[in-house]
Design an enzyme around this catalytic site. Structure first.
Site, PDB file in Angstrom:
ATOM      1  N   HIS A 109       7.699 -12.728 -30.632  1.00  0.00           N
ATOM      2  CA  HIS A 109       8.775 -13.122 -29.727  1.00  0.00           C
ATOM      3  C   HIS A 109       8.937 -14.639 -29.733  1.00  0.00           C
ATOM      4  O   HIS A 109       7.979 -15.390 -29.945  1.00  0.00           O
ATOM      5  CB  HIS A 109       8.489 -12.621 -28.308  1.00  0.00           C
ATOM      6  CG  HIS A 109       9.642 -12.801 -27.383  1.00  0.00           C
ATOM      7  ND1 HIS A 109       9.889 -13.969 -26.704  1.00  0.00           N
ATOM      8  CD2 HIS A 109      10.644 -11.943 -27.027  1.00  0.00           C
ATOM      9  CE1 HIS A 109      10.975 -13.836 -25.972  1.00  0.00           C
ATOM     10  NE2 HIS A 109      11.456 -12.621 -26.143  1.00  0.00           N
ATOM     11  N   GLU A 181      16.846 -11.166 -31.878  1.00  0.00           N
ATOM     12  CA  GLU A 181      17.045 -11.926 -30.650  1.00  0.00           C
ATOM     13  C   GLU A 181      17.326 -13.380 -30.995  1.00  0.00           C
ATOM     14  O   GLU A 181      16.386 -14.177 -31.159  1.00  0.00           O
ATOM     15  CB  GLU A 181      15.798 -11.844 -29.758  1.00  0.00           C
ATOM     16  CG  GLU A 181      15.467 -10.458 -29.261  1.00  0.00           C
ATOM     17  CD  GLU A 181      14.392 -10.476 -28.190  1.00  0.00           C
ATOM     18  OE1 GLU A 181      14.610  -9.901 -27.122  1.00  0.00           O
ATOM     19  OE2 GLU A 181      13.330 -11.098 -28.423  1.00  0.00           O
TER      20      GLU A 181
END
Length: 276
Positions: A109, A181
């Protein structure tokens, strides 16, 4: 007895939720109970058309897996260490995540990259640890700054290739969920535009499925994703990786309904159990 989660061999949509570090222990369990109730009554989740998973903070994982597993919802961890065991103070390996009931693990992430300095080598090692322990890695990729879809595709395919090449050097690959993302959209008031998301994910999906062992892998979108978005996206976008907009179970229910409606429209049938 808990029924097997997601009985369909190839789910048509994938919806994931990361709770990050927003909830305490009891609030997380309350959330899981609400989501379990929603999932147990949702035809698309029950049938396996929608693969739904929740990633709580690690101390809650065993109880979250017990609560959610009865309704077909998977669980997992937001991070793992790249070794399975050893003298690594404070770390948790994939072996233990699997023992605790986890079936997924988030890897790479943007916050892990930015705050903890994780580079492509570390992300590849963690991806390998996920495969090795029977966990599905949710591999997060995304460009730092807004640009063209072509630039985003080039950046993200390089991140995917780096992670999978490192993982493949350590063992066999298996199914991956890639969460696209764009870093500039994470935490923003609005996601990237539907046209931009769809164009980038089409490119990533085509690239991913041509890699060894990735024919069943899927690409989903995260980055300020919430209700109303999935209906606007190309079908190459398999689903959403949700953050704060799904921390309200009612909003998650809306997103599940939207995903089911999109699937039904593609199949040319009326969705069951979905309220307008």
């Amino acid at each position: 007895m808990s029924r097997p989660a997601n009985p369909a061999a190839s789910p048509s949509a994938v919806i994931g939720v990361s709770l990050k570090m927003y909830f305490g222990y009891e609030r997380t369990l309350e959330y899981c109970r609400e989501v379990a109730t929603i999932a147990a009554a949702h035809p698309a989740v029950l049938s396996g058309e929608i693969e739904l998973f929740v990633l709580p903070t690690l101390p809650v994982l065993p109880e979250a897996a017990r609560i959610l597993g009865t309704s077909g919802v998977g669980t997992g961890a937001q991070d793992i260490f790249w070794e399975d065991e050893g003298a690594y103070t404070g770390e948790v390996g994939g072996k233990m995540v699997a023992e605790l009931g986890g079936r997924y693990v988030e890897v790479g992430h943007a916050e892990r990259r930015r705050i903890f300095g994780e580079d492509e080598t570390i992300i590849g090692l963690k991806t390998a640890a996920a495969y090795r322990n029977g966990l599905t890695p949710v591999l997060c990729v995304g460009e730092l700054n807004s640009g063209s879809p072509e630039e985003a595709i080039a950046h993200c395919t390089a991140e995917i290739d780096a992670a999978l090449k490192r993982a493949q050097s350590l063992g066999p690959l298996s199914r991956t969920i890639v969460a696209y993302e764009p870093q500039w959209a994470i935490g923003a008031p609005e996601p990237a535009t539907p046209e931009y998301i769809s164009a980038v994910v089409r490119g990533l999906d085509e690239h991913l499925r041509n890699l060894p062992g990735q024919s069943e892998s899927r690409v989903i979108y995260g980055g300020s994703a919430g209700p109303g978005l999935i209906s606007q996206l190309d079908m190459s976008v398999a689903g959403l990786f949700l953050g704060r907009f799904a921390h309200d179970p009612k909003a998650l229910k809306t997103i599940l309904d939207e995903a089911a409606t999109r699937l039904a429209a593609t199949a040319g049938v009326s969705p069951k159990g979905v309220r307008a």
